[in-house]
Design a protein around this motif. Structure first.
Motif, short mmCIF file in Angstrom:
data_model
loop_
_atom_site.label_atom_id
_atom_site.label_comp_id
_atom_site.label_asym_id
_atom_site.label_seq_id
_atom_site.Cartn_x
_atom_site.Cartn_y
_atom_site.Cartn_z
N TRP A 249 0.86 -1.20 0.00
CA TRP A 249 0.00 0.00 0.00
C TRP A 249 0.89 1.24 0.00
O TRP A 249 1.78 1.38 0.86
N LEU A 250 0.61 2.18 -0.89
CA LEU A 250 1.48 3.36 -0.96
C LEU A 250 1.43 4.24 0.29
O LEU A 250 2.43 4.84 0.67
N ILE A 251 0.28 4.31 0.93
CA ILE A 251 0.20 5.16 2.12
C ILE A 251 1.07 4.60 3.25
O ILE A 251 1.67 5.35 4.01
N VAL A 252 1.14 3.29 3.32
CA VAL A 252 1.99 2.67 4.35
C VAL A 252 3.46 2.93 4.02
O VAL A 252 4.26 3.30 4.88
N TYR B 170 4.64 5.37 2.45
CA TYR B 170 4.89 6.79 2.70
C TYR B 170 5.14 7.07 4.19
O TYR B 170 6.09 7.75 4.56
N MET B 171 4.27 6.53 5.03
CA MET B 171 4.40 6.81 6.47
C MET B 171 5.68 6.19 7.03
O MET B 171 6.40 6.82 7.82
N ILE B 172 5.95 4.96 6.64
CA ILE B 172 7.15 4.30 7.15
C ILE B 172 8.41 5.00 6.63
O ILE B 172 9.36 5.25 7.37
N ALA B 173 8.39 5.36 5.35
CA ALA B 173 9.55 6.06 4.78
C ALA B 173 9.77 7.40 5.46
O ALA B 173 10.91 7.80 5.74
N ASP B 174 8.69 8.08 5.76
CA ASP B 174 8.81 9.38 6.44
C ASP B 174 9.50 9.20 7.80
O ASP B 174 10.43 9.94 8.15
N GLY B 175 9.04 8.20 8.53
CA GLY B 175 9.64 7.97 9.84
C GLY B 175 11.10 7.53 9.74
O GLY B 175 11.95 7.99 10.51
N LEU B 176 11.39 6.66 8.79
CA LEU B 176 12.77 6.16 8.67
C LEU B 176 13.71 7.23 8.13
O LEU B 176 14.92 7.18 8.37
N THR B 177 13.18 8.20 7.42
CA THR B 177 14.00 9.34 7.01
C THR B 177 14.43 10.13 8.25
O THR B 177 15.61 10.44 8.44
N ARG B 178 13.45 10.42 9.10
CA ARG B 178 13.75 11.13 10.35
C ARG B 178 14.75 10.36 11.20
O ARG B 178 15.57 10.93 11.91
N ALA B 179 14.64 9.03 11.14
CA ALA B 179 15.49 8.19 11.99
C ALA B 179 16.86 7.94 11.36
O ALA B 179 17.66 7.18 11.91
N GLY B 180 17.12 8.54 10.20
CA GLY B 180 18.43 8.39 9.58
C GLY B 180 18.67 7.03 8.96
O GLY B 180 19.70 6.40 9.19
N GLN B 181 17.70 6.56 8.16
CA GLN B 181 17.84 5.26 7.46
C GLN B 181 17.62 5.46 5.95
O GLN B 181 16.71 4.87 5.36
#
Ligand code: DGY
Length: 418
Positions: free
Chosen positions: A353-356, A358-369
């Protein structure tokens, strides 16, 4: 690239009903809660005022106790089941009586952060802030009566991940006694192999009947429900929205909302830790009815990356996603493709699912991944290029599944590309 952006805009315009957007024509002919919040993020790329209207309309139908319902039945449409008569919530504009992942707080903050019309954004946000905050407080008041720091969902539809393997055992324990005969409509719009089963629908309806018998008094539904599950993904979305409202309230000079939101978020993050599983390398759902974790490797246990979880947990989720990438072509499958109950085309039992993403990628960007984020984004775009703006996709074959011309899928494409 520009072609995809244009097509995504067209999907949003096509599903626009003026003051709200339908997820897709036919299958979902009303306003859905988390669809709307995420779709607003798409509108902001070409019409900021329209984006704000989407969220305003959602909160215009908030209940007095603070709950924001999962469906608002703006217009009659016989093509959907269960319609307003089944819910019978007695609202002036009919709504359902359960809720959905509270991603609106996150969306509001993002719309402020990225606003071109800053005055408009700040004035709309000022108006929405206490409403979104009241919803968050409602969650911790009614869905966490023991004060654990984690809220429960009382219906699989609340999770947004309707037929996830996560709910199987808990849902099996819901009796189907007294369920009136009904006719599903979803399988006239979408391939039945992509949708929940009849046995699941009977239980979905039984839960609705149970809550109706409690007169939709949301202070009674948690304890009265035979289904109470703590979903780490759902909690993470709530926590993230509390974090975002805290920041926004500071900016808008609302110190009380800021402090209360921050406190809820911090408690939530601390409590999430109890759902981590070293064995599966991810978070797990918890069945509150029997007091036991649910050993199901679904994407609900990865969505916590969206909240400010500790760095080593975010790194663990990144590793787990990398591992999942070995058994599929397109990240992120909603269920582990190597697990026995995996089904690559059936809604939340395997599809991506694209929304999932998106949300996970957003968080992992913040977390430096950044590495895993790059792969998730690349896979998301490959899905769109191959299979269009579907509701969800088989993560091995890219087959487009569920509804077509899907609003929030298009919104996510604008977020990724524009
Ligand atoms: C549906 O009807 O499939 C929805 O997901 C329930 O809200």
């Amino acid at each position: 690239r520009q072609k995809l952006i244009d097509q995504a805009e067209q999907v949003l315009r096509r599903n626009d009903r003026g003051s709200y957007t339908v997820p897709t024509h036919g299958l979902y002919p009303f306003q859905w809660n988390w669809d709307s919040a995420l779709s607003a993020l798409g509108f902001k790329h070409f019409d900021e005022a329209r984006a704000w209207t989407e969220v305003d309309t959602l909160f215009a139908h908030q209940w007095d106790d603070g709950m924001v319902p999962h469906i608002i039945f703006h217009e009659r449409d016989e093509g959907y089941f269960p319609g307003p008569d089944v819910w019978s919530t007695g609202r002036p504009v009919p709504t359902s009586g359960i809720t959905q992942p509270p991603v609106a707080g996150f969306a509001i903050r993002r719309m402020v952060d990225e606003a071109r019309d800053v005055d408009l954004a700040l004035s709309r946000a000022r108006d929405l802030l206490p409403k979104a905050h009241a919803w968050h407080e409602w969650f911790y008041r009614t869905r966490d009566p023991q004060g654990t720091g984690l809220v429960a969902i009382i219906h699989p539809w609340e999770s947004g991940r309707d037929n996830s393997v996560d709910w199987d055992a808990a849902l099996d324990r819901v009796s189907t006694e007294g369920v009136q005969p009904f006719q599903r409509r979803d399988i006239t719009h979408a391939n039945p192999d992509h949708r929940p089963t009849h046995a699941q629908y009977e239980r979905y309806i039984k839960l609705v009947q149970t809550f109706r018998e409690l007169d939709w008094d949301t202070s009674k539904l948690h304890d009265g429900s035979p289904f109470q599950v703590v979903d780490p993904g759902f909690n993470a979305i709530l926590i993230r929205s509390c974090e975002d409202l805290a920041d926004l309230a500071e900016r808008l000079d609302q110190p009380e909302i800021a402090a209360a939101s921050r406190a809820m978020a911090l408690r939530g993050v601390a409590a999430l830790e109890s759902l981590w599983s070293d064995d599966l390398g991810q978070y797990l759902c918890y069945d509150r009815k029997i007091g036991a974790p649910i050993l199901s490797p679904s994407v609900g246990g990865l969505i916590p990356a969206f909240a400010a979880i500790p760095e080593h947990r975010a790194a663990g989720i990144a590793r787990r996603i990398e591992e999942l990438g070995k058994s599929c072509e397109y990240l992120i499958p909603s269920h582990d493709p190597t697990a026995p109950d995996y089904d690559g085309r059936r809604y939340w039992r395997g599809p991506a699912w694209l929304i999932v993403n998106y949300m996970i990628a957003d968080g992992l960007t913040r977390a430096g991944q950044p590495e895993i984020v790059a792969r998730i984004m690349e896979d998301s775009l490959r899905l769109i290029e191959r299979s269009g703006f579907a509701e969800y996709y088989d993560p091995i074959t890219a087959e487009p599944c569920g509804g077509a011309h899907f609003t929030w899928t298009a919104a996510m494409v604008l977020e990724i590309l524009d």
